[in-house]
Write a protein that holds these residues in place. Structure first.
Motif, PDB file in Angstrom:
ATOM      1  N   ALA A 357       0.831  -1.205   0.000  1.00 37.13           N
ATOM      2  CA  ALA A 357       0.000   0.000   0.000  1.00 37.13           C
ATOM      3  C   ALA A 357       0.867   1.257   0.000  1.00 37.13           C
ATOM      4  O   ALA A 357       0.588   2.227  -0.722  1.00 37.13           O
ATOM      5  N   GLY A 358       1.937   1.257   0.800  1.00 36.54           N
ATOM      6  CA  GLY A 358       2.837   2.394   0.797  1.00 36.54           C
ATOM      7  C   GLY A 358       3.527   2.571  -0.543  1.00 36.54           C
ATOM      8  O   GLY A 358       3.678   3.698  -1.031  1.00 36.54           O
ATOM      9  N   ALA A 359       3.930   1.444  -1.166  1.00 37.77           N
ATOM     10  CA  ALA A 359       4.574   1.517  -2.481  1.00 37.77           C
ATOM     11  C   ALA A 359       3.599   2.019  -3.538  1.00 37.77           C
ATOM     12  O   ALA A 359       3.964   2.832  -4.408  1.00 37.77           O
ATOM     13  N   PHE A 360       2.354   1.571  -3.461  1.00 41.18           N
ATOM     14  CA  PHE A 360       1.357   2.013  -4.446  1.00 41.18           C
ATOM     15  C   PHE A 360       1.080   3.507  -4.292  1.00 41.18           C
ATOM     16  O   PHE A 360       0.960   4.231  -5.291  1.00 41.18           O
ATOM     17  N   TYR A 361       0.999   3.964  -3.049  1.00 40.04           N
ATOM     18  CA  TYR A 361       0.761   5.394  -2.814  1.00 40.04           C
ATOM     19  C   TYR A 361       1.901   6.224  -3.384  1.00 40.04           C
ATOM     20  O   TYR A 361       1.674   7.234  -4.068  1.00 40.04           O
ATOM     21  N   ASP A 366       4.301   9.812  -7.538  1.00 43.45           N
ATOM     22  CA  ASP A 366       5.347  10.020  -8.545  1.00 43.45           C
ATOM     23  C   ASP A 366       4.757  10.309  -9.920  1.00 43.45           C
ATOM     24  O   ASP A 366       5.394  10.963 -10.755  1.00 43.45           O
ATOM     25  N   LYS A 367       3.540   9.815 -10.141  1.00 45.20           N
ATOM     26  CA  LYS A 367       2.874  10.078 -11.417  1.00 45.20           C
ATOM     27  C   LYS A 367       2.262  11.474 -11.474  1.00 45.20           C
ATOM     28  O   LYS A 367       1.713  11.871 -12.505  1.00 45.20           O
ATOM     29  N   GLY A 368       2.318  12.189 -10.356  1.00 51.37           N
ATOM     30  CA  GLY A 368       1.771  13.534 -10.320  1.00 51.37           C
ATOM     31  C   GLY A 368       0.422  13.654  -9.643  1.00 51.37           C
ATOM     32  O   GLY A 368      -0.165  14.747  -9.623  1.00 51.37           O
ATOM     33  N   SER A 369      -0.097  12.571  -9.057  1.00 51.70           N
ATOM     34  CA  SER A 369      -1.393  12.617  -8.384  1.00 51.70           C
ATOM     35  C   SER A 369      -1.275  13.359  -7.059  1.00 51.70           C
ATOM     36  O   SER A 369      -0.252  13.292  -6.378  1.00 51.70           O
ATOM     37  N   SER A 370      -2.346  14.056  -6.698  1.00 54.77           N
ATOM     38  CA  SER A 370      -2.389  14.707  -5.389  1.00 54.77           C
ATOM     39  C   SER A 370      -2.549  13.655  -4.301  1.00 54.77           C
ATOM     40  O   SER A 370      -2.813  12.475  -4.585  1.00 54.77           O
TER      41      SER A 370
END
Length: 420
Positions: A357-361, A366-370
């Motif tokens: 979950a931490g890696a996915f967040y 990194d993709k630019g999501s808020s």
């Protein structure tokens, strides 16, 4: 449109509810004649109306209304011959506008439109099947507790605003203002001159009695108290805002005590439900989010046969609008807000408690999501996992999921730091 088969029901009823009265439109099975009535919102009159339906039509009778809970629903649920079909208020409003672009509206017409939806689109409506008493009790408890939490936030903000007018130091001395120790401090010393006159021994005893066990914290507060300078000497400002502080402190204290009572009741009831163990072992769930996750899924597994249905219902799945060359993806505006908050708040708690979950967040950021977008995306992914665990009654296991990611060669594994 061809009305659905009326073989099962002996009559159909559309209800437009209100606070003091309810407009009703009734049609017998196999007949095109419709009858209109208005029922006062009184227990005896509702009872009389329901019994008259039973005498005329027997049962079962299909009833459409814009509610899934509330006084009217609770009153009608006790009659076994009435089958309730909740209709989304937005659905009925759009249905009305399709035939009345002027948006003219009246209650008898809305009752008839609810009846039309029931007759023509009953295959798209889901009858109301109440869950067990224990599950419905827990659902009400967690929802009401959340309302009290909102009250606590409102009172805390109001209290801090009043203090900043004449005694802002009190806000700085306490990291958390929504606590009993903060309330007791203001009751005993509502102004800066009063607390500065207090003896050091009295202050130390006060903080010790309220479980402040760190001597350095106590001494730092006492030094700050001795060095504090009044913001104002204007008695008009101090007198009025001091009274406001004293009143709001009483409200905040009662609210904190009420939340504590709800917590004890929830803690006693939740473990008695069968699926409690499925959710209590989840990373980041804790005593508050475990009961909320439990009622979010419920106990009727046929209600959400797929994870996608739960994602859409909870408002976690985005909405795609596609028309011609235009394509717009946005978040879902119409959904149970408390349900969406449950999944999003819990997903945020798993970021530092679950490796993947931490890696996915971090991947989403990194993709630019808020932050909020990344957490909603994480909640979307968690629902897929939990839905499978819920359907198969299998407790979630972090190692099992990580092994599944490894077998699929998921790129997410590259961002996971091995545990020490």
């Amino acid at each position: 449109m061809t009305p659905g088969s009326d073989q099962r029901f002996t009559a159909f009823v559309g209800i437009e509810w209100a606070d003091s009265k309810h407009d009703v439109c009734t049609q017998a099975a196999g007949s095109k004649a419709r009858e209109f009535a208005c029922i006062p919102h009184e227990v005896a009159r509702i009872e009389e109306w329901a019994c008259s339906l039973r005498e005329r039509f027997g049962g079962p009778i299909a009833v459409a209304l814009e509610l899934s809970k509330g006084p009217l629903v609770y009153a009608l649920q006790k009659y076994e011959f009435l089958i309730l079909f909740p209709i989304n208020p937005t659905t009925l409003a759009r249905y009305r506008e399709a035939f009345k672009p002027s948006r003219a509206k009246d209650d008898p017409t809305d009752a008839e439109l609810a009846l039309d939806l029931l007759l023509c689109h009953r295959d798209r409506l889901t009858p109301l099947h109440p869950q067990s008493v224990e599950m419905r009790t827990l659902l009400s408890l967690v929802e009401q507790r959340r309302q009290l939490v909102h009250d606590k936030i409102r009172f805390t903000n109001r209290l801090c605003n009043a203090l900043k007018q004449y005694f802002p130091q009190a806000v700085d001395w306490f990291d958390r203002r929504d606590t009993i120790v903060f309330c007791d401090f203001l009751v005993r010393w509502p102004t800066l001159p009063q607390v500065r006159r207090a003896r050091t021994a009295s202050l130390e005893r006060f903080f010790g009695d309220h479980n402040v066990r760190f001597p350095n914290v106590i001494q730092e507060r006492i030094r700050a108290i001795r060095a504090a300078t009044p913001l104002t000497q204007d008695r008009a400002v101090i007198t009025a805002h001091r009274l406001q502080v004293e009143v709001v402190v009483e409200q905040l204290r009662v609210t904190l005590q009420a939340i504590d009572r709800f917590d004890r009741q929830i803690a006693a009831l939740a473990p008695t439900l069968r699926d409690y163990a499925l959710f209590s072992a989840l990373p980041g769930a804790g005593p508050h989010l475990t009961p909320r996750l439990l009622v979010a899924f419920g106990e009727q597994r046929e209600r959400f046969p797929s994870a996608a249905e739960l994602q859409r219902y909870a408002g976690v799945a985005p909405v795609t609008e596609h028309s011609g060359k235009k394509r717009w993806v946005h978040w879902r505006w119409q959904c149970p807000t408390f349900l969406r908050q449950t999944f999003v708040e819990w997903a945020a708690q798993t970021i530092n408690k679950s490796f993947w979950a931490g890696a996915f967040y971090r991947q989403q950021r990194d993709k630019g999501s808020s932050h909020q977008t990344a957490v909603r995306a994480l909640a979307y992914k968690w629902i897929r996992i939990l839905h499978r665990c819920w359907q198969t009654r299998t407790p979630y296991d972090e190692a099992t999921y990580l092994n599944a990611l490894q077998r699929r060669g998921s790129p997410l594994l590259k961002q996971i730091t091995p545990a020490p």
